[in-house]
Each structure stands twice: as C-alpha cells, then as structure tokens.
Design a protein around this motif. Sequence first.
Motif, short mmCIF file in Angstrom:
data_model
loop_
_atom_site.label_atom_id
_atom_site.label_comp_id
_atom_site.label_asym_id
_atom_site.label_seq_id
_atom_site.Cartn_x
_atom_site.Cartn_y
_atom_site.Cartn_z
N ILE A 57 1.90 -2.12 -40.59
CA ILE A 57 2.72 -1.11 -41.27
C ILE A 57 2.65 -1.34 -42.78
O ILE A 57 2.52 -0.40 -43.57
N CYS A 70 0.04 -6.42 -32.99
CA CYS A 70 -1.00 -6.97 -33.85
C CYS A 70 -2.10 -7.58 -33.00
O CYS A 70 -1.84 -8.39 -32.13
N ALA A 71 -3.35 -7.18 -33.26
CA ALA A 71 -4.46 -7.75 -32.51
C ALA A 71 -5.08 -8.92 -33.27
O ALA A 71 -5.97 -9.58 -32.77
N GLY A 72 -4.63 -9.16 -34.47
CA GLY A 72 -5.09 -10.35 -35.18
C GLY A 72 -6.08 -10.10 -36.29
O GLY A 72 -6.49 -11.01 -36.99
N ARG A 73 -6.47 -8.83 -36.50
CA ARG A 73 -7.50 -8.55 -37.51
C ARG A 73 -6.86 -8.27 -38.87
O ARG A 73 -7.04 -7.18 -39.43
N CYS A 74 -6.16 -9.26 -39.41
CA CYS A 74 -5.35 -9.04 -40.60
C CYS A 74 -6.07 -8.36 -41.75
O CYS A 74 -5.53 -7.47 -42.38
N ASN A 75 -7.28 -8.82 -42.04
CA ASN A 75 -7.94 -8.31 -43.24
C ASN A 75 -8.53 -6.92 -43.04
O ASN A 75 -9.06 -6.33 -43.98
N CYS A 91 2.66 -6.33 -40.19
CA CYS A 91 1.51 -6.45 -41.07
C CYS A 91 0.74 -5.14 -41.16
O CYS A 91 0.31 -4.72 -42.22
N ILE A 125 -15.42 -1.78 -36.55
CA ILE A 125 -15.37 -3.23 -36.71
C ILE A 125 -16.41 -3.85 -35.78
O ILE A 125 -16.43 -3.57 -34.59
N ARG A 126 -17.28 -4.66 -36.33
CA ARG A 126 -18.31 -5.30 -35.50
C ARG A 126 -17.97 -6.76 -35.28
O ARG A 126 -17.55 -7.42 -36.17
#
Lengths: 596, 118
Positions: free
Chosen positions: B39, B68-73, B37, B117-118
């Motif tokens: 990349i 991936c840490a999960g912060r897709c957007n 994701c 990122i907050r």
Amino acid sequence: MSRKYSITICDGPTCLHKKSKELGAAIEQCLKEHGLTDKVRINLSGCLGMCAKGPIMIINPGYTIYGGVTAGDVAEIIEKHIIKNKPVSRLAIEEDHLYNRFFRVFGDVNFFGKQLRIVLRNCGIIDPESIDDYLSVRGYEALARVLTEMKPSDVIDEVKKAGLRGRGGAGFPTGTKWFLTARETSDEKFVICNADEGDPGAFMDRSTIEGDPHSVIEGMCVGGYAVGAKKGFIYIRAEYPLAIKRLEKAIADAKNEGFLGDKIMGSDFSFDIEIRLGAGAFVCGEETALIHSIEGHRGMPRPRPPYPSVQGVFNKPTLINNVETWANIPVVILDGAEWFKSIGTEKSKGTKVFALAGKIKNTGLIEVPMGITLRSIIYDIGGGIPNNKKFKALQTGGPSGGCLSEEYLDTKIDYDSLAQAGSIMGSGGMIVLDEDTCMVNIAKFFLEFTENESCGKCAPCREGTKRMLEILTRITEGKGEDDDIKKLERLGKLIQKASLCGLGQSAPNPVLSTLKNFRSEYEEHIKEKKCRAKVCSALLGYEISEKCIGCTACKKVCPTGAISGIQKSRHVIDQSKCIRCGACFEACKFNAIKRT
Amino acid sequence: MLTPLEIVKKKRAEAINRIVGKGYLSTKRVYVGMATCEIAAGSKDVMEVFQTAIKNGLTDVYLSQKGCAGRCNLEPTVEVVEEGCIPVKYGRVSRDMAHQIIERHLKKGEIIEEWVIR
C-alpha cells in the motif's frame, strides 16, 4: 513448441544422496540430444521437504512433481512431458500438503526456487480478509483434528517430536514450553502471541499477520487446547494498524463461524482471543515486560524464574510464543511431526522467515529451510550486491545480533551455528552491508537504538550502553583513545553478564561481533584516524585535484575560509583551517574535490 | 452429532462453493498485493483501477487482494492467474500500467513481457 519449461531439481542433502546430481546431468544430456537446451531451464532448489520420495524434480508450468526419478526415467519424461506435454503419471506425486502449494501458484522461480514456505504458506496467495479463502486451503482443519482425535498431551508430544523451537530468537524448544505450562494446575491459564516486533528493518510478523491472520489464530487455539487455557492475548504494537484491522476481522469471522468462543465446533473446548496494543517500546518484546504491559503496568522486565509458564499474566500460568511459532503449529499438526523434523538441521527443524534488506538486489521477505547457507540466501535468492560493490558483512538478529564477515558465508543457518559465529538467529532481520558501510558506524547505530530503548531498570544496561555509546561516538569523531577497544570489550562483557533481561544481555553484541570480525577498522579509526568506507565525516580529509578550473564555488561556501586561490586557477585547502564539513565537496560541480 | 473434523470439512466445502460462485474457476484471477508495504508503494491506486474497470463492465475477472509475497523492491505487484497457464506477476505496477494490463492482458490475452517479474 514455443512454450518454455523449467525443471527444478531438489538439491537437498537427502536428494543428493539419492543421486540428484546424476539426475541433473542426465536431464541436461537428454535435452541436448533433443535440441531443447534453449527451451528448458534447469534450476536447483533447496530441500523441498519431500525427502522420502527423493530425488524430487518439479516441472513448471503446471507444477508436476516427480519423485523417485532415476537417470533411466529421464528420456521418458522429456519425450512425454516436455515434447508432447503429457505428464508421466507413473512417477508423479499427487499429495495435498500444506506447505508446498506455494510453487504451484507462483512463477518467479529464481526468487522462490530455494525457498520453502511453511509459515508464509498462504501469504501472497489468499485474501487475508476472507475466512472462506482460509477455509479453502484447509484452514481450521488442524484445530478440528486435535479436537476430534487428540488428547492435549498428544498435541504436546507432537510439537515436541517435531523439534520446533521458538522463532522469537532465543530458540527455546516449543514443545517443552507447552509441557511446562500444561503441567501446572491452576483455575485459569493464558496463551499469548508475542507480536511486538521491534527490530529496525524487520517485518516478518507484520507480513505474516497481514497475509494470513487466521493461521496465527488457529495456532493459538491449538496451543490453548494443549495447555488448558481458555483465553488468549495477541500483543501487537499500535504502529501496525493494518495488521490490527485484519486480526480484528479475522477474530470476528472466526467467532461467527464457531472457531472461537464457547464449545468450539461442538466440543467441550472454549477459547477466546483479545488484542492488546503495545505503545512501541522495544523492551515489551521481552516476555516478562510484555506481561506487565498486558496487566496494565509499565513495561519492565523482572527476574526469571519464576518463568511465565509458572507465573505469567495475572500470576497465572501463561504460554507465550512468537507469531511465527504460532503460524507453524497448524502445519505441524496436519503434515505431522515426522515430516516437519525431516526439514532442517540436526538441532533446528523447519524453516525460518527472514526480512532481507540492505545492499542487496532483491530485498524481500523470504522463508528458507534451516541449514541453507548464508551465501545461498545472499547470492541465489537475494541476487547479490548491486552496483558491483563488494560484500562486507551480514548483520543478523537486529540490535541483539552481530555482523558476520565473508568467512562465515558458508555457515549453515541454524540457532547454534549462528551463535557460534558470534551472532544470533534473532527474530529474522537480515541486513546486507557492502564495502561502503563503516562497521564502527553500524555498531554505533544499533547501540544507539538499544541505549534509547533500555527501560532503565537495571544499571548495567542503563549506564553501560550509555558509556559504550560515548566511546563509540568519540571513535567515529576521530577522538578515539588507545585503550578504547579494551574498554569496549570489558564493558560489553560486563553488560552481557550483569543485565536483567535479554535486551541488556544482547545489547553489546553488535559491538563485540564487529570488534571480533572487523577489529582492524576500529584500529584504523583510533590510530590512523581513518575511515576506509568514507562514512565518518570527521575522519575525512578534502583535497582539490588538477580538475579544478578555478570557479571559486568552493571558496564561497567554506565556512572557515580554509580555501584560497584566484579565479580560473587551481584552488588549495589549508588543512589546518579545514573543519571537514564537506561543504566544498557538495558545492563542486567538476568533481575536483577528493575525499581522502 | 458431527465431529469437529466433519464440521470443518463441511464448512470448507461451503466456502469453496462460495468462492467458485464468485467466478474463481471460470475466469482470469487478478491478485493485487495489499499489505502495508504494498500500500505504501501505491497498490491502493492500482486496486482502484481494477475495481473501477469491473464496475464499468469488465467481465470474466476474479479480483482479490493478497498479502505480502516478499518482493519488496518490486512492489506494488499484480498477479494474473489463468487455469492451465503460467502465473504472470507484474512488478512496480502504476495506475497507468494497471490500465494497460486491463486492456492488453485481461481483454486481449497479451502478456506484457517487459513488466513481468522473472
């Protein structure tokens, strides 16, 4: 003092019981007295999994965990830690657990605060292509421990005691599965990792493998030892090239270091893993179809029993678990069943990974303790619905799952509560739908998927899904008939009962659950020929409002000549000629055309 | 003969030594998300910027990829970790932003607040 601190207080049930609410109030009061309210943010988090030492609070930065804190300790903590930056060692917990390392290296508390990472403990933290990185976070220690200290039956007992259930969706107790495979006598046994992830919009397994491939491999080794298998297969779809590449590297590295192969770490246990690629058929996620595919046959399910634990790959006893289940195993072994079962609800222990998608601010991959509410996932972690839209439904479990309406938002997530609400846990897809989504259309989307993916072996699934799809299609085209709802329900129940495998048995779920929770929308489509979300184009009408300046753009694009009017005056649509194609709506530059 | 537990502990100690030898403790650590994701969102370009900078003489930086840490957007994400400091995560990092992270954060120690990122 310029630095900002955040204090995270555990809001889990045990900590609540141990007066974490009072603790929070005391902290707020104390901060006020020192005039620090602006400098310190207070967060609540879901269960942090350290219940025995509750109430738990964490001060960041620095990730100091305090346990057993009473209101009386607050003044000391604030004065020493917050003001003088000297942690109070008397109350600090210094333990090296596998699971909680996550918070230490990550800020971003709003997103991660309510999460608890067991499966994803290393995802986004270590370099997935470096075995050194994995070793440094206690990698392969679980395997070493079972080889040094535990008999295979001890390992199975530990997994049973932990209450771990299959994360592929059905939730079968993992320990029982291991036991059933272990008790078979055979010259050869196999272990399989099911990485054939196929739900639209789901990527939990891919991320787990890409972020931490060794944890899956280690879990499989432990499983192989427990049931007496020497060989493992990872069945993964060819559409995941990066995951495959990282698995290949991880397997090669593990062999190099002696964690795979003959006589692992000097013990009598030998184990090897082979990767098998799937061609992307959804049905191959079903265990018997997957086994056929590994054997080189066409991926089609067969009736069970016999279950794979008795007769699996090449007719040998086979233990098959999902990626997420395997990744849990090293933690169960190292942190212990006692700890593991302290997380979650009565019947579902541990955590679950979800792929959060759809109409939500923070889309992403999350891992939460079982028992967290759907509301908390959507609004606390997901950040709510964007553009001030209203929440309409939550789709869980992908094409085998269902849609839950707002009244279910306070449902505590576990296998049983979701099933009761009319959906399923599934492998972890979670799609948020807002008011602009048509529920009939969504049901149709998922049914299209299963209809397409049906392998065709049994008639109820092959023919039934096709007929249901026909009915749904005509409803969305404004040709719905009065008894269509009844027909859908009858067909759906029949397919559920009569289909051979899980694909067919769950295929009607999206339709049946939307019929249950959003029945009025179906009725509107059929009786009033209306789509309230304005999605089904055949049900939309177009009207020209007073904003029309008479530019004639709409008149020019109308394919049926339904629009009349002279230049510079308001135009009119002849509804009997209009075919609702929407061309005029697209063409109008003055927002004068309204959908009705 | 060593037991498996003793073997794994020995291997771990060696692994940690190797990682520390690469500068893990003494420097700023930069992690670039490199899952499918990330990349797809363009993290390869970002990684390249850091790699080129190191090749051209940027020192005291420990560069690593991560899953991936999960912060897709908010992808691609870049994380800068310094011992004793709050970890800083940047979201939606572009090639140009990566250059600025090198110049401002890594070289001058300035945290670029508006990208965090907050």
